[in-house]
Design a protein around this motif. Structure first.
Motif, mmCIF file in Angstrom:
data_model
loop_
_atom_site.group_PDB
_atom_site.id
_atom_site.type_symbol
_atom_site.label_atom_id
_atom_site.label_comp_id
_atom_site.label_asym_id
_atom_site.label_seq_id
_atom_site.Cartn_x
_atom_site.Cartn_y
_atom_site.Cartn_z
ATOM 1 N N ILE A 139 -9.607 -0.746 2.105
ATOM 2 C CA ILE A 139 -8.670 -1.771 1.625
ATOM 3 C C ILE A 139 -8.175 -2.733 2.723
ATOM 4 N N PRO A 140 -7.771 -2.208 3.907
ATOM 5 C CA PRO A 140 -7.190 -3.133 4.888
ATOM 6 C C PRO A 140 -8.070 -4.322 5.242
ATOM 7 N N LYS A 141 -9.407 -4.135 5.239
ATOM 8 C CA LYS A 141 -10.277 -5.225 5.669
ATOM 9 C C LYS A 141 -10.929 -5.975 4.533
ATOM 10 N N ALA A 142 -10.653 -5.540 3.293
ATOM 11 C CA ALA A 142 -11.330 -6.192 2.166
ATOM 12 C C ALA A 142 -10.896 -7.644 2.055
ATOM 13 N N PRO A 143 -11.862 -8.536 1.750
ATOM 14 C CA PRO A 143 -11.558 -9.972 1.746
ATOM 15 C C PRO A 143 -10.880 -10.441 0.454
ATOM 16 N N PHE A 144 -9.573 -10.323 0.395
ATOM 17 C CA PHE A 144 -8.822 -10.914 -0.713
ATOM 18 C C PHE A 144 -7.483 -11.398 -0.207
ATOM 19 N N ASP A 145 -6.920 -12.355 -0.933
ATOM 20 C CA ASP A 145 -5.627 -12.926 -0.542
ATOM 21 C C ASP A 145 -4.535 -12.211 -1.325
ATOM 22 N N PRO A 146 -3.760 -11.373 -0.638
ATOM 23 C CA PRO A 146 -2.784 -10.519 -1.340
ATOM 24 C C PRO A 146 -1.807 -11.298 -2.214
ATOM 25 N N GLN A 147 -1.608 -12.562 -1.904
ATOM 26 C CA GLN A 147 -0.663 -13.357 -2.697
ATOM 27 C C GLN A 147 -1.250 -13.755 -4.048
ATOM 28 N N ASN A 148 -2.590 -13.784 -4.115
ATOM 29 C CA ASN A 148 -3.249 -14.216 -5.354
ATOM 30 C C ASN A 148 -4.373 -13.259 -5.724
ATOM 31 N N THR A 149 -4.016 -12.017 -5.874
ATOM 32 C CA THR A 149 -5.042 -11.027 -6.183
ATOM 33 C C THR A 149 -4.590 -10.138 -7.323
ATOM 34 N N THR A 150 -5.518 -9.827 -8.224
ATOM 35 C CA THR A 150 -5.280 -8.812 -9.235
ATOM 36 C C THR A 150 -6.170 -7.624 -8.902
ATOM 37 N N ALA A 151 -5.573 -6.428 -8.907
ATOM 38 C CA ALA A 151 -6.340 -5.228 -8.567
ATOM 39 C C ALA A 151 -6.544 -4.375 -9.808
ATOM 40 N N PHE A 152 -7.767 -3.868 -9.982
ATOM 41 C CA PHE A 152 -8.084 -2.933 -11.069
ATOM 42 C C PHE A 152 -8.408 -1.593 -10.410
ATOM 43 N N ILE A 153 -7.704 -0.549 -10.806
ATOM 44 C CA ILE A 153 -7.980 0.758 -10.203
ATOM 45 C C ILE A 153 -8.331 1.776 -11.281
ATOM 46 N N CYS A 154 -9.386 2.518 -11.048
ATOM 47 C CA CYS A 154 -9.706 3.621 -11.953
ATOM 48 C C CYS A 154 -10.269 4.764 -11.127
ATOM 49 N N GLY A 155 -9.689 5.926 -11.306
ATOM 50 C CA GLY A 155 -10.145 7.087 -10.560
ATOM 51 C C GLY A 155 -9.182 8.223 -10.769
ATOM 52 N N PRO A 156 -9.370 9.320 -10.054
ATOM 53 C CA PRO A 156 -8.435 10.432 -10.183
ATOM 54 C C PRO A 156 -7.013 9.987 -9.802
ATOM 55 N N GLU A 157 -6.017 10.621 -10.377
ATOM 56 C CA GLU A 157 -4.638 10.186 -10.143
ATOM 57 C C GLU A 157 -4.249 10.222 -8.663
ATOM 58 N N VAL A 158 -4.783 11.190 -7.938
ATOM 59 C CA VAL A 158 -4.502 11.260 -6.494
ATOM 60 C C VAL A 158 -4.996 9.985 -5.815
ATOM 61 N N MET A 159 -6.191 9.572 -6.210
ATOM 62 C CA MET A 159 -6.762 8.361 -5.616
ATOM 63 C C MET A 159 -5.910 7.143 -5.973
ATOM 64 N N ILE A 160 -5.446 7.089 -7.225
ATOM 65 C CA ILE A 160 -4.606 5.965 -7.658
ATOM 66 C C ILE A 160 -3.368 5.882 -6.765
ATOM 67 N N ARG A 161 -2.779 7.048 -6.496
ATOM 68 C CA ARG A 161 -1.555 7.084 -5.693
ATOM 69 C C ARG A 161 -1.780 6.489 -4.302
ATOM 70 N N PHE A 162 -2.815 6.962 -3.627
ATOM 71 C CA PHE A 162 -3.055 6.486 -2.263
ATOM 72 C C PHE A 162 -3.529 5.029 -2.251
ATOM 73 N N THR A 163 -4.268 4.655 -3.294
ATOM 74 C CA THR A 163 -4.767 3.287 -3.364
ATOM 75 C C THR A 163 -3.628 2.280 -3.540
ATOM 76 N N THR A 164 -2.686 2.601 -4.434
ATOM 77 C CA THR A 164 -1.575 1.674 -4.639
ATOM 78 C C THR A 164 -0.749 1.546 -3.358
ATOM 79 N N GLN A 165 -0.588 2.661 -2.646
ATOM 80 C CA GLN A 165 0.151 2.603 -1.373
ATOM 81 C C GLN A 165 -0.513 1.642 -0.393
#
Lengths: 274, 375, 151
Positions: free
Chosen positions: A190-216
């Motif tokens: 995530i830290p290096k992925a090329p997106f502009d945090p001010q104008n980005t929509t994120a779609f997450i699907c995976g185990p709930e543990v993964m969702i937790r760490f991903t949103t963080q």
């Protein structure tokens, strides 16, 4: 769809394709000409004599002539499903549930973060976004799998990687010799992925543990909670808000979800055993 | 005529007239030492001169000193079992070669008339209407039963030891949604039912009843008894802000204390007149030719209820009790715009260890974790 | 020397470190480059360096007889690798193998240990920075340990 949402329609099995060691794809053809659905929705699939379970749709929403489901053989129903042959029939109720915000995300960068079988419910969103590619900013797919052998849809991922208008990064938890890509958790991408945090929509699907760490990790990049969408999984029996099994706080995952805006369910994800 | 009187001897005609109008009459009767709702064809089968003594975890049937017909509170089973049966066949599949055909069972719904519905129970029916008829989807089995239903309320003049309908604003007098409402008055020399009409259907039936105009005194006597009943509730529950209380106290250590007592037996959910959770059962005959799907009542107290491959989301009893209570009094409001509790007290009476939801809420209100945070 | 100093200052690991500290550290640094496939170090060898990754990708492997090398983590530009030089007996616990042409700054362990010993304040600063890296790696490994994608 049948007039009674509790009674399945019959679909013919066209093909059963092995994907990885424990996952497979069902290609079904509707009796009626077309099966329309929105990316993120799911069906209740019934195998005669074995039972019924919810499985998200993983085909192309713009090709409603066939209905595609990819799932993992984990229980009695999915194991019976895996044994189906072309020409067999199974029961389908659906489509049910909310969709990925493919329309709302237009104009934004889109970052799709998923792990394991979680790519299956997101594939329709990828198809849909790529079909209208010009209306989005950067499109990024970050995908984590257990090992290189567990990567779902590897050929398709290669195809996406070779596009100039999509960034695809795959990581695995461990790999043997010939793997040249990332090893590590998906959140590390995530830290290096090329997106502009001010104008980005994120779609997450995976185990709930993964969702937790991903949103963080997304929050560290500065994404706000209302721009993050997650797909939730709960026990489901009816899919229409009656059986009560899928309740997540005030929500019925079957009809208020499975796709939720993160700020709506954030409070609930912080409570254990909710 | 909104207020009329049905004399005790004429109660018989209520059954007769409803039956003539094509209704199957369902009413309270004594069975297996409890009062249950069954197919009752004649008033003589009603629990005449009986009452029930209800306390936390205790229910005893007793003889009354008078000949009241409805001199009891509520039994373990609610009317739910008729509108939303505990077991219902949803469909049947017949195999033909590689394919199979799926068909719903033939509907042969009888027109039902419920006689002796308590005001709290009428509210429970209205709540289930919201669940099964007024949310995203409509439950066709419920709707076909509900549409044809005729309801005769009997208002409560003697609340039981676990009742708290006044707290939930559902009784002791029915306000709406019924066809006819009766208030039973038994005095030395008088035994009558004050009749109120709640619908056009109700009016139609009432017109056929041998009703007399109610005297002012008969009306005020009934009023008096209902007002007294409101003051004699066995329990009370403070509902102000209860939803937020439950939401904000999800991690209150008190849940653990309830869990020490709770046996997760699911009794509370089975006796609750509004609990609506169900599961599906698939069965196949030995030849594999015919498969059936049945819907059966389920309970959030079972481990299987929240099972997702790999394990149950709500493993601990405290999480399961919290889910039930939070849903009943809290998230139900978000889902259906009403509380899920009508104050009938069944869950208190029929809990084998006498867990009392009014007490649990009170304790949460006293040890509200928001208070300790602000200190 | 000037470019080396610049490399260190630009690298996230040294972010915010005072210039005179960087000057001190740069004396232990040298530029290195590894071709794809090169083995940077192997398990059991003396850990006399650590690396500031500027470019490329390195795999951290564990050799398992019968299975060959199992990659447990990959590291990219902006990261550091190797902390065995900090703790006795100063031996590598893993293999490090180059996946993509890698440019890095190698820090001489002997030289560093000496400097940090005589400057405990800088020593503490370096340990803090390593502790952060180690915590992040440990957390990531814990999540991997959960095997979240399995059934």
């Amino acid at each position: 769809m049948n007039t009674d949402p509790m009674v399945p329609d019959l679909f013919r099995v066209q093909k059963v394709r092995k994907e990885t060691l424990d996952t497979f794809t069902l290609e079904l053809s509707p009796k009626q000409k077309k099966f329309r659905f929105e990316p993120g929705q799911f069906n209740m699939l019934y195998v005669s004599g074995a039972g019924e379970i919810p499985i998200s749709i993983s085909g192309n929403p713009n090709q409603p002539e066939s209905l595609i489901h990819t799932t993992r053989a984990v229980g009695s129903v999915t194991n019976a499903m895996r044994k189906l042959k072309a020409g067999d029939y199974l029961g389908v109720r659906g489509p049910f549930g909310t969709k990925w915000p493919v329309d709302k995300a237009m104009g934004d960068d889109v970052v799709i973060i998923t792990g394991g079988i979680g790519l299956a419910p997101l594939r329709p969103a990828v198809y849909d976004i790529l079909a209208k590619r010009g209306r989005y900013g950067n499109v990024v797919l970050l995908y984590g799998a257990r090992t290189p052998e567990d990567i779902l849809y590897p050929k398709e991922i290669m195809g996406w990687r070779s596009r100039f208008d999509m960034d695809v990064h795959v990581t695995v938890d461990r790999a043997a010799g010939s793997w040249h890509s990332n090893v590590g958790v998906v959140t590390k991408l995530i830290p290096k992925a090329p997106f502009d945090p001010q104008n980005t929509t994120a779609f997450i699907c995976g185990p709930e543990v993964m969702i937790r760490f991903t949103t963080q990790e997304l929050k560290k990049r500065g994404l706000s909670d209302d721009k993050i969408y997650v797909s939730m999984e709960r026990n489901m029996k009816c899919a229409i808000g009656f059986c009560g099994h899928c309740q997540l706080g005030p929500y019925f995952v079957c009809k208020d979800g499975p796709v939720f805006r993160y700020d709506e369910i954030k409070r609930l994800l912080e409570i254990r055993e909710v | 005529m909104t207020h009329a009187v049905l004399e005790r001897p004429d109660l018989k005609s209520l059954f007769n007239i409803l039956q003539k109008a094509g209704y199957t009459t369902i009413a309270p009767t004594v069975r297996d030492n409890v009062i249950t709702y069954e197919n009752v064809t004649d008033q003589s089968e009603l629990p005449i001169g009986m009452t029930d003594d209800q306390k936390n975890g205790s229910y005893r049937l007793k003889k009354r000193k008078d000949k009241s017909v409805f001199g009891f509170v509520v039994g373990p089973q609610s009317w739910k079992k008729f509108l939303y049966p505990a077991r219902l066949k949803l469909w049947e599949a017949h195999r033909n070669g590689k394919s199979f055909s799926i068909a719903k069972p033939e509907n042969e719904e009888k027109k039902l008339a419920f006689i002796g519905v308590r005001p709290c129970e009428m509210s429970a029916i209205s709540i289930q209407d919201k669940v099964f008829l007024k949310s995203t989807f409509v439950d066709s089995a419920y709707s076909s039963r509900r549409e044809q239903l005729f309801t005769v309320i009997v208002n409560c003049t003697e609340p039981g030891g676990t009742c708290f309908c006044t707290s939930m604003d559902t009784g002791p007098r029915a306000k709406k949604d019924y066809d006819l409402a009766l208030t039973e008055v038994v005095k030395k020399d008088q035994h009558y039912f004050l009749v109120e009409i709640g619908s056009d259907q109700g009016k139609e039936i009432a017109n056929k009843l041998p009703l007399k105009e109610a005297s002012e005194e008969q009306v005020s006597e009934a009023d008096k008894r209902l007002n007294e009943a409101a003051r004699k509730m066995g329990k009370a529950l403070k509902t102000d802000g209860v939803k937020d209380l439950l939401y904000e106290n999800a991690e209150n250590p008190h849940w653990e204390k309830v869990a020490e007592r709770c046996m997760t037996c699911a009794n509370c959910t089975m006796v609750c007149p509004t609990c609506f959770c169900s599961t599906m059962e698939d069965s196949t005959d030995l030849s594999g030719e015919i498969a059936e799907r049945w819907r059966t009542w389920d309970s959030c107290f079972t481990m299987d209820f929240s099972y997702v491959h790999g394990g149950s989301i709500r493993n601990s009893s405290s999480a399961r009790y919290r889910q039930w209570l939070t849903h009943k009094l809290g998230s139900w409001q978000d889902q259906f715009g009403t509380s899920g509790c009508v104050g009938c007290g069944r869950c208190i009476t029929w809990c084998p260890v006498g867990i009392d939801i009014t007490e649990e809420i009170k304790t949460l209100q006293e040890c509200d974790s928001r208070k300790s945070k602000s200190n | 020397m000037e470019t080396l100093k610049q490399y260190l200052q630009e690298h996230p690991f040294f972010e915010g470190l005072p210039e005179n500290d960087v000057d001190l550290l740069v004396g232990c640094a040298k530029n290195v480059r590894f071709e794809t496939g090169a083995q940077i170090f192997r398990e059991g060898e003396k850990a006399n360096q650590f690396f500031i990754l500027r470019h490329g990708r390195v795999a951290i492997d564990i050799y398992s007889p019968g299975k060959g090398n199992i990659t447990v983590e990959t590291l990219d530009a902006g990261e550091v690798f190797g902390w065995s030089w900090l703790v006795p007996p100063f031996c590598w616990n893993f293999d490090a193998r180059v996946i993509e042409l890698t440019r890095a700054v190698a820090m001489d362990a002997e030289c560093l240990r000496k400097k940090l010993k005589s400057d405990p304040r800088l020593g503490y600063e370096m340990f803090k920075r390593f502790a952060k890296v180690m915590t992040q790696r440990l957390q990531a490994q814990r999540v991997q340990l959960l095997d979240v994608y399995s059934a």
